[in-house]
Scaffold this motif. Sequence first.
Motif, PDB file in Angstrom:
ATOM      1  N   GLY A  21       0.783  -1.232   0.000  1.00  0.00           N
ATOM      2  CA  GLY A  21       0.000   0.000   0.000  1.00  0.00           C
ATOM      3  C   GLY A  21       0.810   1.275   0.000  1.00  0.00           C
ATOM      4  O   GLY A  21       0.246   2.356   0.101  1.00  0.00           O
ATOM      5  N   GLN A  22       2.129   1.201  -0.083  1.00  0.00           N
ATOM      6  CA  GLN A  22       2.956   2.401  -0.031  1.00  0.00           C
ATOM      7  C   GLN A  22       3.757   2.628  -1.306  1.00  0.00           C
ATOM      8  O   GLN A  22       4.712   3.391  -1.307  1.00  0.00           O
ATOM      9  CB  GLN A  22       3.907   2.338   1.164  1.00  0.00           C
ATOM     10  CG  GLN A  22       3.210   2.391   2.495  1.00  0.00           C
ATOM     11  CD  GLN A  22       4.207   2.468   3.641  1.00  0.00           C
ATOM     12  OE1 GLN A  22       5.356   2.044   3.520  1.00  0.00           O
ATOM     13  NE2 GLN A  22       3.766   3.012   4.753  1.00  0.00           N
ATOM     14  N   CYS A  23       3.357   2.016  -2.399  1.00  0.00           N
ATOM     15  CA  CYS A  23       4.132   2.175  -3.634  1.00  0.00           C
ATOM     16  C   CYS A  23       4.082   3.618  -4.132  1.00  0.00           C
ATOM     17  O   CYS A  23       5.059   4.116  -4.681  1.00  0.00           O
ATOM     18  CB  CYS A  23       3.664   1.203  -4.712  1.00  0.00           C
ATOM     19  SG  CYS A  23       1.983   1.453  -5.285  1.00  0.00           S
ATOM     20  N   PHE A  24       2.968   4.334  -3.919  1.00  0.00           N
ATOM     21  CA  PHE A  24       2.885   5.734  -4.348  1.00  0.00           C
ATOM     22  C   PHE A  24       3.890   6.587  -3.583  1.00  0.00           C
ATOM     23  O   PHE A  24       4.627   7.376  -4.180  1.00  0.00           O
ATOM     24  CB  PHE A  24       1.464   6.275  -4.149  1.00  0.00           C
ATOM     25  CG  PHE A  24       1.356   7.746  -4.414  1.00  0.00           C
ATOM     26  CD1 PHE A  24       1.371   8.227  -5.709  1.00  0.00           C
ATOM     27  CD2 PHE A  24       1.262   8.657  -3.371  1.00  0.00           C
ATOM     28  CE1 PHE A  24       1.288   9.587  -5.971  1.00  0.00           C
ATOM     29  CE2 PHE A  24       1.173  10.015  -3.618  1.00  0.00           C
ATOM     30  CZ  PHE A  24       1.185  10.483  -4.917  1.00  0.00           C
ATOM     31  N   GLN A  25       3.919   6.431  -2.270  1.00  0.00           N
ATOM     32  CA  GLN A  25       4.826   7.224  -1.443  1.00  0.00           C
ATOM     33  C   GLN A  25       6.288   7.002  -1.867  1.00  0.00           C
ATOM     34  O   GLN A  25       7.043   7.960  -2.047  1.00  0.00           O
ATOM     35  CB  GLN A  25       4.663   6.863   0.046  1.00  0.00           C
ATOM     36  CG  GLN A  25       3.376   7.352   0.645  1.00  0.00           C
ATOM     37  CD  GLN A  25       2.219   6.376   0.514  1.00  0.00           C
ATOM     38  OE1 GLN A  25       2.128   5.619  -0.441  1.00  0.00           O
ATOM     39  NE2 GLN A  25       1.307   6.424   1.470  1.00  0.00           N
ATOM     40  N   TYR A  26       6.670   5.758  -2.036  1.00  0.00           N
ATOM     41  CA  TYR A  26       8.053   5.461  -2.409  1.00  0.00           C
ATOM     42  C   TYR A  26       8.352   5.847  -3.855  1.00  0.00           C
ATOM     43  O   TYR A  26       9.473   6.230  -4.173  1.00  0.00           O
ATOM     44  CB  TYR A  26       8.377   3.994  -2.147  1.00  0.00           C
ATOM     45  CG  TYR A  26       8.645   3.753  -0.675  1.00  0.00           C
ATOM     46  CD1 TYR A  26       9.879   4.062  -0.119  1.00  0.00           C
ATOM     47  CD2 TYR A  26       7.660   3.255   0.157  1.00  0.00           C
ATOM     48  CE1 TYR A  26      10.131   3.877   1.227  1.00  0.00           C
ATOM     49  CE2 TYR A  26       7.896   3.059   1.506  1.00  0.00           C
ATOM     50  CZ  TYR A  26       9.126   3.372   2.044  1.00  0.00           C
ATOM     51  OH  TYR A  26       9.381   3.197   3.380  1.00  0.00           O
ATOM     52  N   ALA A  31      11.422   9.202  -7.183  1.00  0.00           N
ATOM     53  CA  ALA A  31      11.487  10.058  -8.374  1.00  0.00           C
ATOM     54  C   ALA A  31      12.207  11.366  -8.066  1.00  0.00           C
ATOM     55  O   ALA A  31      12.903  11.912  -8.924  1.00  0.00           O
ATOM     56  CB  ALA A  31      10.080  10.336  -8.902  1.00  0.00           C
ATOM     57  N   LEU A  32      12.041  11.854  -6.862  1.00  0.00           N
ATOM     58  CA  LEU A  32      12.674  13.122  -6.472  1.00  0.00           C
ATOM     59  C   LEU A  32      14.118  12.949  -5.993  1.00  0.00           C
ATOM     60  O   LEU A  32      14.922  13.860  -6.125  1.00  0.00           O
ATOM     61  CB  LEU A  32      11.850  13.793  -5.365  1.00  0.00           C
ATOM     62  CG  LEU A  32      10.458  14.256  -5.769  1.00  0.00           C
ATOM     63  CD1 LEU A  32       9.654  14.662  -4.544  1.00  0.00           C
ATOM     64  CD2 LEU A  32      10.539  15.396  -6.755  1.00  0.00           C
ATOM     65  N   HIS A  33      14.451  11.784  -5.444  1.00  0.00           N
ATOM     66  CA  HIS A  33      15.757  11.632  -4.784  1.00  0.00           C
ATOM     67  C   HIS A  33      16.633  10.507  -5.337  1.00  0.00           C
ATOM     68  O   HIS A  33      17.648  10.181  -4.714  1.00  0.00           O
ATOM     69  CB  HIS A  33      15.540  11.404  -3.284  1.00  0.00           C
ATOM     70  CG  HIS A  33      14.862  12.553  -2.598  1.00  0.00           C
ATOM     71  ND1 HIS A  33      15.517  13.718  -2.287  1.00  0.00           N
ATOM     72  CD2 HIS A  33      13.568  12.722  -2.202  1.00  0.00           C
ATOM     73  CE1 HIS A  33      14.669  14.556  -1.708  1.00  0.00           C
ATOM     74  NE2 HIS A  33      13.478  13.976  -1.642  1.00  0.00           N
ATOM     75  N   HIS A  34      16.291   9.910  -6.473  1.00  0.00           N
ATOM     76  CA  HIS A  34      17.103   8.796  -6.969  1.00  0.00           C
ATOM     77  C   HIS A  34      18.516   9.220  -7.394  1.00  0.00           C
ATOM     78  O   HIS A  34      19.404   8.391  -7.501  1.00  0.00           O
ATOM     79  CB  HIS A  34      16.410   8.047  -8.120  1.00  0.00           C
ATOM     80  CG  HIS A  34      16.345   8.796  -9.398  1.00  0.00           C
ATOM     81  ND1 HIS A  34      15.344   9.683  -9.679  1.00  0.00           N
ATOM     82  CD2 HIS A  34      17.164   8.802 -10.468  1.00  0.00           C
ATOM     83  CE1 HIS A  34      15.549  10.198 -10.868  1.00  0.00           C
ATOM     84  NE2 HIS A  34      16.643   9.683 -11.374  1.00  0.00           N
ATOM     85  N   PRO A  65      -3.458   2.031  -1.115  1.00  0.00           N
ATOM     86  CA  PRO A  65      -3.167   2.309  -2.523  1.00  0.00           C
ATOM     87  C   PRO A  65      -3.774   3.642  -2.973  1.00  0.00           C
ATOM     88  O   PRO A  65      -4.879   3.991  -2.574  1.00  0.00           O
ATOM     89  CB  PRO A  65      -3.819   1.136  -3.253  1.00  0.00           C
ATOM     90  CG  PRO A  65      -3.893   0.048  -2.238  1.00  0.00           C
ATOM     91  CD  PRO A  65      -4.096   0.737  -0.922  1.00  0.00           C
ATOM     92  N   VAL A  66      -3.035   4.372  -3.797  1.00  0.00           N
ATOM     93  CA  VAL A  66      -3.454   5.702  -4.255  1.00  0.00           C
ATOM     94  C   VAL A  66      -3.963   5.606  -5.684  1.00  0.00           C
ATOM     95  O   VAL A  66      -3.313   5.032  -6.557  1.00  0.00           O
ATOM     96  CB  VAL A  66      -2.274   6.696  -4.161  1.00  0.00           C
ATOM     97  CG1 VAL A  66      -2.665   8.051  -4.723  1.00  0.00           C
ATOM     98  CG2 VAL A  66      -1.826   6.831  -2.718  1.00  0.00           C
ATOM     99  N   TYR A 112       1.615   1.178 -13.533  1.00  0.00           N
ATOM    100  CA  TYR A 112       1.553  -0.064 -14.307  1.00  0.00           C
ATOM    101  C   TYR A 112       1.038  -1.179 -13.400  1.00  0.00           C
ATOM    102  O   TYR A 112       1.577  -1.403 -12.311  1.00  0.00           O
ATOM    103  CB  TYR A 112       2.933  -0.437 -14.868  1.00  0.00           C
ATOM    104  CG  TYR A 112       2.931  -1.789 -15.537  1.00  0.00           C
ATOM    105  CD1 TYR A 112       2.325  -1.960 -16.771  1.00  0.00           C
ATOM    106  CD2 TYR A 112       3.462  -2.895 -14.906  1.00  0.00           C
ATOM    107  CE1 TYR A 112       2.283  -3.206 -17.376  1.00  0.00           C
ATOM    108  CE2 TYR A 112       3.433  -4.139 -15.503  1.00  0.00           C
ATOM    109  CZ  TYR A 112       2.834  -4.286 -16.735  1.00  0.00           C
ATOM    110  OH  TYR A 112       2.774  -5.512 -17.325  1.00  0.00           O
ATOM    111  N   ALA A 113       0.013  -1.870 -13.839  1.00  0.00           N
ATOM    112  CA  ALA A 113      -0.546  -3.039 -13.150  1.00  0.00           C
ATOM    113  C   ALA A 113      -0.852  -2.757 -11.679  1.00  0.00           C
ATOM    114  O   ALA A 113      -0.511  -3.541 -10.798  1.00  0.00           O
ATOM    115  CB  ALA A 113       0.401  -4.230 -13.289  1.00  0.00           C
ATOM    116  N   GLY A 114      -1.472  -1.608 -11.412  1.00  0.00           N
ATOM    117  CA  GLY A 114      -1.858  -1.263 -10.052  1.00  0.00           C
ATOM    118  C   GLY A 114      -0.714  -0.857  -9.151  1.00  0.00           C
ATOM    119  O   GLY A 114      -0.841  -0.838  -7.928  1.00  0.00           O
ATOM    120  N   HIS A 115       0.419  -0.498  -9.729  1.00  0.00           N
ATOM    121  CA  HIS A 115       1.625  -0.174  -8.967  1.00  0.00           C
ATOM    122  C   HIS A 115       2.243   1.109  -9.524  1.00  0.00           C
ATOM    123  O   HIS A 115       2.317   1.282 -10.729  1.00  0.00           O
ATOM    124  CB  HIS A 115       2.605  -1.346  -9.105  1.00  0.00           C
ATOM    125  CG  HIS A 115       3.768  -1.298  -8.183  1.00  0.00           C
ATOM    126  ND1 HIS A 115       3.658  -1.444  -6.825  1.00  0.00           N
ATOM    127  CD2 HIS A 115       5.091  -1.123  -8.428  1.00  0.00           C
ATOM    128  CE1 HIS A 115       4.858  -1.377  -6.270  1.00  0.00           C
ATOM    129  NE2 HIS A 115       5.746  -1.172  -7.232  1.00  0.00           N
TER     130      HIS A 115
END
Length: 186
Positions: A21-26, A31-34, A65-66, A112-115
């Motif tokens: 349930g935290q894939c959006f947060q990560y 995306a900002l810190h890679h 999930p978001v 992609y695929a709910g993630h």
Amino acid sequence: VKLPPVLLGKKAVLNIDSPDGQCFQYAVVAALHHTDSSINSTHKNRYSNYTRFLQHYNFSCFNGPVDASELKQFEKLNQQVSLTAIIWEKDKPRMCYTTHNTAGKIAIILFYAGHWLPVMSLGRLVGSAKVDSAYCHKCLGNFYKPEKLEKHIPKCLGQQETMPSDKIFKWDDMKKSLPPPYVLYC
């Protein structure tokens, strides 16, 4: 999430194995810190690399999930972040959500695929390696050169209206007009 071979071959996204349930947060944080120098470059897909950045952003309204309809709510809570969300469908990227926020850092994420997945390179995701590219994060248009992209960005970020200075507008360049179509019946 198992990525399709086409998407995997582009090497444009990170497939972070985040807690349930935290894939959006990560995805947003990655995306900002890679590119942060403190991230372990050989294991960028580990969520533990990004946990310390979660505290810098407000994810309080997300308890699972978001959905794409909730992206605007995230931007209201985090005005220093501009989101661009892309959906991967039929082996092609398609724009899902684009920000109206013009300030702050830009986080480009892929659904992609709910993630949710963080995008490391928009050029690799949208285009091919054989063509020079400078893609707009708002319309996904390729402007080929960074100079052309810089000219395009202000136009794409907001409609810029320019009104003529004269109150009466006259057409005086007849060379650029098209001839009327003629039809001859016998």
